[in-house]
Motif scaffolding. Structure first.
Motif, mmCIF file in Angstrom:
data_model
loop_
_atom_site.group_PDB
_atom_site.id
_atom_site.type_symbol
_atom_site.label_atom_id
_atom_site.label_comp_id
_atom_site.label_asym_id
_atom_site.label_seq_id
_atom_site.Cartn_x
_atom_site.Cartn_y
_atom_site.Cartn_z
ATOM 1 N N PHE A 79 9.309 -27.411 -14.674
ATOM 2 C CA PHE A 79 8.187 -26.552 -14.293
ATOM 3 C C PHE A 79 8.397 -25.101 -14.729
ATOM 4 C CE2 PHE A 79 6.660 -23.542 -11.004
ATOM 5 C CZ PHE A 79 5.295 -23.748 -11.119
ATOM 6 N N LEU A 80 9.578 -24.570 -14.542
ATOM 7 C CA LEU A 80 9.826 -23.144 -14.772
ATOM 8 C C LEU A 80 9.692 -22.739 -16.248
ATOM 9 C CD1 LEU A 80 12.686 -22.712 -12.173
ATOM 10 C CD2 LEU A 80 10.388 -21.717 -12.031
ATOM 11 N N PRO A 81 10.360 -23.413 -17.193
ATOM 12 C CA PRO A 81 10.157 -23.015 -18.599
ATOM 13 C C PRO A 81 8.749 -23.318 -19.094
ATOM 14 C CG PRO A 81 11.592 -24.940 -18.463
ATOM 15 C CD PRO A 81 11.404 -24.445 -17.067
ATOM 16 N N LEU A 82 8.095 -24.312 -18.495
ATOM 17 C CA LEU A 82 6.715 -24.632 -18.861
ATOM 18 C C LEU A 82 5.780 -23.476 -18.529
ATOM 19 C CD1 LEU A 82 4.729 -26.892 -19.845
ATOM 20 C CD2 LEU A 82 4.558 -27.596 -17.450
ATOM 21 N N ASN A 83 6.160 -22.673 -17.538
ATOM 22 C CA ASN A 83 5.311 -21.583 -17.065
ATOM 23 C C ASN A 83 5.923 -20.208 -17.323
ATOM 24 O OD1 ASN A 83 2.910 -22.886 -15.511
ATOM 25 N ND2 ASN A 83 4.707 -24.065 -14.877
ATOM 26 N N GLU A 84 6.616 -20.091 -18.423
ATOM 27 C CA GLU A 84 7.269 -18.827 -18.750
ATOM 28 C C GLU A 84 6.263 -17.684 -18.845
ATOM 29 O OE1 GLU A 84 10.192 -16.085 -19.475
ATOM 30 O OE2 GLU A 84 10.422 -18.161 -18.820
ATOM 31 N N ASP A 129 6.614 -24.518 -3.063
ATOM 32 C CA ASP A 129 7.668 -24.117 -2.141
ATOM 33 C C ASP A 129 8.680 -23.206 -2.816
ATOM 34 O OD1 ASP A 129 8.721 -24.927 0.719
ATOM 35 O OD2 ASP A 129 10.464 -24.864 -0.599
ATOM 36 N N PHE A 130 9.083 -23.562 -4.030
ATOM 37 C CA PHE A 130 10.078 -22.748 -4.729
ATOM 38 C C PHE A 130 9.509 -21.374 -5.067
ATOM 39 C CE2 PHE A 130 12.220 -21.096 -8.478
ATOM 40 C CZ PHE A 130 13.544 -21.177 -8.092
ATOM 41 N N LEU A 131 8.267 -21.340 -5.533
ATOM 42 C CA LEU A 131 7.667 -20.048 -5.855
ATOM 43 C C LEU A 131 7.603 -19.153 -4.625
ATOM 44 C CD1 LEU A 131 4.772 -20.993 -8.323
ATOM 45 C CD2 LEU A 131 6.990 -19.965 -8.858
ATOM 46 N N GLY A 168 9.202 -15.302 -3.708
ATOM 47 C CA GLY A 168 8.201 -14.255 -3.512
ATOM 48 C C GLY A 168 6.951 -14.385 -4.348
ATOM 49 N N LEU A 169 6.695 -15.569 -4.910
ATOM 50 C CA LEU A 169 5.491 -15.794 -5.705
ATOM 51 C C LEU A 169 4.592 -16.811 -5.020
ATOM 52 C CD1 LEU A 169 7.060 -15.917 -9.293
ATOM 53 C CD2 LEU A 169 5.974 -13.970 -8.163
ATOM 54 N N GLU A 170 3.441 -17.061 -5.631
ATOM 55 C CA GLU A 170 2.484 -18.008 -5.054
ATOM 56 C C GLU A 170 1.932 -18.911 -6.152
ATOM 57 O OE1 GLU A 170 -1.748 -18.038 -2.538
ATOM 58 O OE2 GLU A 170 -0.746 -16.141 -3.038
ATOM 59 N N LEU A 171 1.908 -20.208 -5.906
ATOM 60 C CA LEU A 171 1.364 -21.156 -6.879
ATOM 61 C C LEU A 171 -0.139 -20.964 -6.994
ATOM 62 C CD1 LEU A 171 2.019 -23.590 -8.739
ATOM 63 C CD2 LEU A 171 1.447 -25.079 -6.805
ATOM 64 N N SER A 172 -0.619 -20.771 -8.216
ATOM 65 C CA SER A 172 -2.046 -20.564 -8.456
ATOM 66 C C SER A 172 -2.450 -21.322 -9.713
ATOM 67 C CB SER A 172 -2.342 -19.066 -8.624
ATOM 68 O OG SER A 172 -1.634 -18.551 -9.745
ATOM 69 N N ASP A 173 -3.707 -21.160 -10.100
ATOM 70 C CA ASP A 173 -4.225 -21.889 -11.263
ATOM 71 C C ASP A 173 -3.575 -21.459 -12.566
ATOM 72 O OD1 ASP A 173 -5.914 -23.254 -9.607
ATOM 73 O OD2 ASP A 173 -7.647 -21.954 -9.955
#
Length: 406
Positions: A21-26, A197-199, A203-208
């Motif tokens: 997930f993380l590198p996919l959303n760099e 949960d990880f975001l 301190g982040l928030e999952l969004s579109d």
């Protein structure tokens, strides 16, 4: 302030999913001031997404250039972002050894970074059962013993299960305020997923703006499937078990899922064995819940695993699953044979085209050579060449006469 969020696992807590997930959303992370830098290192059986793996080399850091180079890459990444995320599940086991945290903290301190540690905790009984399950499936370990034997012999000894002790040790180096504890239970995930949960943990928030991985890695086989694999392992005493068996079983149970045949929820633990095992960690779990998650009730894990029935050998179920394995492999082999035939036909077609083209090119080349030979012959017999040959012969005869007279 430069901050490294070091995700240390533990294993079997969705780590691979997060590392996808993380590198996919760099790009999305970058817009929020974060980065998940990929390392250029090549480690056997370790994917590049495990970008904190260089930290596990600290015991041999003098002989491992990746240790120093890893910190240089992190320092360079801070030129673009103030927050970096590093992840590797092996750190959960490695960190209990002497000098690990001293060296890691020193490395990040030298580049002016604050270290925050993110740890996911999974109920010890689920964790140990998952560990046995993995060892049965794995082509290297090829576990042959039963789960009861596994527990009796304490083959899980190398996994740190006293979570309070582990977290306190980490806190003594990075500070308790820099230890972020999350619980690996779906009902406790913020936003209902490991990604949300990880975001939130950092301190982040999952969004579109974030993209989710297309599939869930490391799907766990059912207890029946694992028992079949364990029996296969036993048939290869002292020999390497071909990994193809795991693929065959996986195909059969994928087919079972597509047919929407439900799996009975079960556990390898008996109620008595579970109670005995978990009692060893009851006080530690309460301590973690109160001290790290600020829960007055002292409840760390909320899934009622004690209500899960113990898996029992069912000859009828085993027979049905073996038939499905046979059928699924038959379908797979048929489809594979069909694809091979199609490839052979395509190869044969291309070969015929190649021969046809080659013959055409051969004839064209032969024709050009014959034409060239004819032109050379015409040129050789032409009037200028005949005159040239007569003059040449006359000169040669004259030269020979003069040499004879001398």
């Amino acid at each position: 302030m430069k901050t490294v969020y070091l995700h240390i696992g533990m294993p079997k807590t969705g780590t691979t999913a997060l590392q996808m997930f993380l590198p996919l959303n760099e790009e999305a992370l970058s817009q929020n001031g974060f980065s998940y830098p990929l390392m250029p290192f090549e480690f056997e059986n370790i994917g590049k997404r495990r970008n904190a793996h260089f930290l596990t080399l600290w015991e041999n850091k003098e002989d491992m250039p990746e240790w120093t180079e890893g910190f240089k890459i992190v320092e360079k990444a801070f030129l673009q972002h103030d927050n970096l995320i590093l992840s590797d599940e092996n750190i959960w086991s490695k960190q209990r050894l002497d000098n690990f945290w001293e060296d890691v903290c020193e490395g990040f301190s030298n580049i002016g970074a604050t270290l925050k540690v993110v740890a996911y905790l999974r109920s010890q009984d689920e964790q140990v059962e998952s560990n046995w399950n993995q060892k049965v499936k794995d082509k290297k370990t090829r576990m042959q013993i039963t789960f009861e034997q596994f527990m009796e012999e304490e083959r899980y000894y190398y996994i740190p299960f006293d979570y309070g002790q582990v977290l306190d040790r980490i806190s003594s180096y990075v500070g308790r305020e820099n230890v972020i504890v999350r619980v690996y239970e779906k009902q406790q995930f913020s936003g209902g997923s490991i990604f949300a949960d990880f975001l939130e943990a950092i301190g982040l928030e999952l969004s579109d703006e974030y993209e989710l991985p297309e599939f869930t890695p490391n799907v766990r086989l059912s207890n029946t499937a694992v028992e079949i694999k364990r029996l296969i392992n036993s048939a290869y005493e002292g020999e390497e078990v071909p990994d193809i068996y795991r693929e065959i079983i996986s195909r059969a149970f994928d087919m079972k899922h597509r047919m929407e045949i439900p799996e009975r929820n079960s556990s390898m633990f008996s109620p008595a064995l579970r109670e005995k095992f978990m009692s060893k960690y009851a006080d530690s779990n309460k301590y973690v819940a109160r001290e790290y998650l600020h829960r007055a009730d002292g409840v760390l894990f909320r899934d009622n695993l004690a209500a899960t029935p113990q898996w029992k050998m069912d000859d009828h179920e085993i027979l049905l699953d073996m038939i499905r394995i046979f059928a699924a492999e038959g379908v797979y082999l048929f489809n594979r044979e069909t694809r091979i035939k199609e490839m052979e036909q395509e190869l044969d077609r291309k070969l015929r085209e190649f021969k046809k083209l080659s013959n055409k090119q051969y004839l064209e080349t032969t024709g050009r050579l014959n034409k060239l030979d004819s032109l050379v012959g015409e040129l050789y017999n032409s009037l200028p060449f005949r005159i040239y040959r007569k003059l040449r012969d006359k000169k040669q005869n004259s030269d020979s006469s003069q040499q004879g007279a001398e």
